[in-house]
Write a protein that holds these residues in place. Sequence first.
Motif, PDB file in Angstrom:
ATOM      1  N   HIS A 139       0.827  -1.205   0.000  1.00 30.71           N
ATOM      2  CA  HIS A 139       0.000   0.000   0.000  1.00 30.71           C
ATOM      3  C   HIS A 139       0.861   1.255   0.000  1.00 30.71           C
ATOM      4  O   HIS A 139       0.569   2.227  -0.718  1.00 30.71           O
ATOM      5  CB  HIS A 139      -0.938  -0.004   1.205  1.00 30.71           C
ATOM      6  N   TYR A 193      -4.693  10.110  -6.292  1.00 31.20           N
ATOM      7  CA  TYR A 193      -4.836   8.845  -5.549  1.00 31.20           C
ATOM      8  C   TYR A 193      -6.227   8.750  -4.931  1.00 31.20           C
ATOM      9  O   TYR A 193      -6.867   7.689  -4.969  1.00 31.20           O
ATOM     10  CB  TYR A 193      -3.770   8.745  -4.465  1.00 31.20           C
ATOM     11  N   THR A 194      -6.703   9.853  -4.363  1.00 33.46           N
ATOM     12  CA  THR A 194      -8.046   9.852  -3.767  1.00 33.46           C
ATOM     13  C   THR A 194      -9.106   9.520  -4.806  1.00 33.46           C
ATOM     14  O   THR A 194     -10.035   8.738  -4.540  1.00 33.46           O
ATOM     15  CB  THR A 194      -8.343  11.225  -3.136  1.00 33.46           C
ATOM     16  N   GLN A 199      -8.879   5.777  -5.695  1.00 30.91           N
ATOM     17  CA  GLN A 199      -9.419   4.960  -4.610  1.00 30.91           C
ATOM     18  C   GLN A 199     -10.942   5.068  -4.547  1.00 30.91           C
ATOM     19  O   GLN A 199     -11.648   4.065  -4.355  1.00 30.91           O
ATOM     20  CB  GLN A 199      -8.816   5.410  -3.277  1.00 30.91           C
ATOM     21  N   CYS A 200     -11.459   6.272  -4.730  1.00 30.03           N
ATOM     22  CA  CYS A 200     -12.904   6.491  -4.707  1.00 30.03           C
ATOM     23  C   CYS A 200     -13.572   5.780  -5.888  1.00 30.03           C
ATOM     24  O   CYS A 200     -14.641   5.182  -5.734  1.00 30.03           O
ATOM     25  CB  CYS A 200     -13.195   7.981  -4.739  1.00 30.03           C
ATOM     26  N   PHE A 251     -12.480   3.088  -7.425  1.00 31.20           N
ATOM     27  CA  PHE A 251     -12.443   1.653  -7.129  1.00 31.20           C
ATOM     28  C   PHE A 251     -13.545   1.269  -6.146  1.00 31.20           C
ATOM     29  O   PHE A 251     -14.233   0.260  -6.324  1.00 31.20           O
ATOM     30  CB  PHE A 251     -11.069   1.285  -6.570  1.00 31.20           C
ATOM     31  N   THR A 252     -13.731   2.078  -5.114  1.00 33.13           N
ATOM     32  CA  THR A 252     -14.785   1.804  -4.131  1.00 33.13           C
ATOM     33  C   THR A 252     -16.168   1.850  -4.777  1.00 33.13           C
ATOM     34  O   THR A 252     -17.023   0.998  -4.514  1.00 33.13           O
ATOM     35  CB  THR A 252     -14.713   2.823  -2.980  1.00 33.13           C
ATOM     36  N   LYS A 307      -5.010   2.818   4.740  1.00 32.11           N
ATOM     37  CA  LYS A 307      -4.966   1.479   4.140  1.00 32.11           C
ATOM     38  C   LYS A 307      -6.315   0.777   4.211  1.00 32.11           C
ATOM     39  O   LYS A 307      -6.670   0.002   3.324  1.00 32.11           O
ATOM     40  CB  LYS A 307      -3.906   0.628   4.834  1.00 32.11           C
ATOM     41  N   SER A 338      -9.269   1.999   3.838  1.00 32.26           N
ATOM     42  CA  SER A 338     -10.205   2.471   2.819  1.00 32.26           C
ATOM     43  C   SER A 338     -10.071   1.674   1.529  1.00 32.26           C
ATOM     44  O   SER A 338     -11.052   1.489   0.802  1.00 32.26           O
ATOM     45  CB  SER A 338      -9.968   3.958   2.542  1.00 32.26           C
ATOM     46  N   LEU A 339      -8.882   1.216   1.227  1.00 34.12           N
ATOM     47  CA  LEU A 339      -8.668   0.387   0.046  1.00 34.12           C
ATOM     48  C   LEU A 339      -8.865  -1.085   0.363  1.00 34.12           C
ATOM     49  O   LEU A 339      -9.295  -1.867  -0.485  1.00 34.12           O
ATOM     50  CB  LEU A 339      -7.256   0.619  -0.505  1.00 34.12           C
ATOM     51  N   TYR A 340      -8.587  -1.447   1.596  1.00 34.17           N
ATOM     52  CA  TYR A 340      -8.694  -2.850   2.007  1.00 34.17           C
ATOM     53  C   TYR A 340     -10.143  -3.319   2.062  1.00 34.17           C
ATOM     54  O   TYR A 340     -10.448  -4.456   1.686  1.00 34.17           O
ATOM     55  CB  TYR A 340      -8.033  -3.015   3.369  1.00 34.17           C
ATOM     56  N   PHE A 357      -2.561  -6.308   1.366  1.00 30.76           N
ATOM     57  CA  PHE A 357      -3.016  -4.990   1.808  1.00 30.76           C
ATOM     58  C   PHE A 357      -3.427  -4.962   3.280  1.00 30.76           C
ATOM     59  O   PHE A 357      -3.971  -3.967   3.745  1.00 30.76           O
ATOM     60  CB  PHE A 357      -4.174  -4.510   0.940  1.00 30.76           C
TER      61      PHE A 357
END
Length: 384
Positions: A228, A253-254, A257-258, A260-261, A304, A306-308, A345
Amino acid sequence: MLGTKEAKENLCFGKWSVCYSVIAFLLALLSATAVSIDYSIVTDTSVLEITNPIVRFIESFTYSLKNNYLSGIILCFAIFRLLLSLQNLKIARRAYIIAFIISFLMAVAVLVGQSYAKTNSANLLWSDGVQIAKTIIGLFGYWGIFVGASLWLFHRMDESDIKEHVCACNKLVFVKKHIFVLSAVILIICWLPRIISVYPGIFMGDTRYQLRQIYGEAPLSILHPIVHTFLFGVIIRPIEYLTGSPNAGVYVYTLLQCSFTIAVLARIVQRTAAYVKKITIPCIMLACFCVIPIFSSYAVTLTKDSLYAPIVALWMMELMDLLTDRENYKKFVRFFLMALLVVLFRNNGIYIIAGTLLIAMVFLKEHRKKSYWEYWEFYCCGMA
């Protein structure tokens, strides 16, 4: 004689119905009380100065109840109606066992979590008689909520109901066919104000330490997953080099990540729509993802977990596919890749995989018919 036998059966059924209603009401009352209790230790001097232990116990417990009685009454009535609706449903015994065990574990997790949030230990649950009483009420109360919700969902998602209503949703073919894209677009629209307002993202203590590692100000540590931290740096540093702004790199990056979520949540809605006979449940899920702040806030938090969290959700969906069709090697490859991400992760991800696979081996009906060695073939392949 026949009439007498039928009368006795009707009398027994009526008694059981009344008994079930009483149990359901008591459980609903416990559930509403469990939600309304403040699990902190009472520190009010007017209560602690009471010398009579019984009166002090009653006053301490009463003091712990929140004053929002209207919401408690509404919640009690809603849970009572939910439990009554389960009385005549045909639910498999295996579903009852699974619901009871999982609900108990979830109730324990809620109480232990509240204790750790307030005191950083589990001692809050049994520090004195009042706390033990609140713990017992909370255990049964939250258990009742989770059992009722689990059994209702099991019934709504029953495969027999799905097969009977496959042709009943012709008007919703377009929605179900494109539900992934529709869900993603709706989530983006609802989350967009949040994504813009928190530029470049929500920072936590872990985030700052990882940034120090990326910029060489701190040694690389396994306190946070190295993968990560590496991913963090691979995205932030090149964008900073191109734009001259570290905030731009963090914001990219935000956004990734957003995105992907959102994709994972849309996939969850899509999978749910494939299992249930009506579109109601997926719509409720999508509405919760859109309006409950924790989902959007977590997606833009630079940590970590938030991605996990979406990675674990994907892994659980692949696990469901693998358990229903073990002969498809493509599903096993996807499951293996997602399990690898769970481990990479999160430092304790291997324990999650190990425990989940053991539970899957015990409760999956198809695997009970397999030989001893096939049990461990499944488990060892999943742990590989």
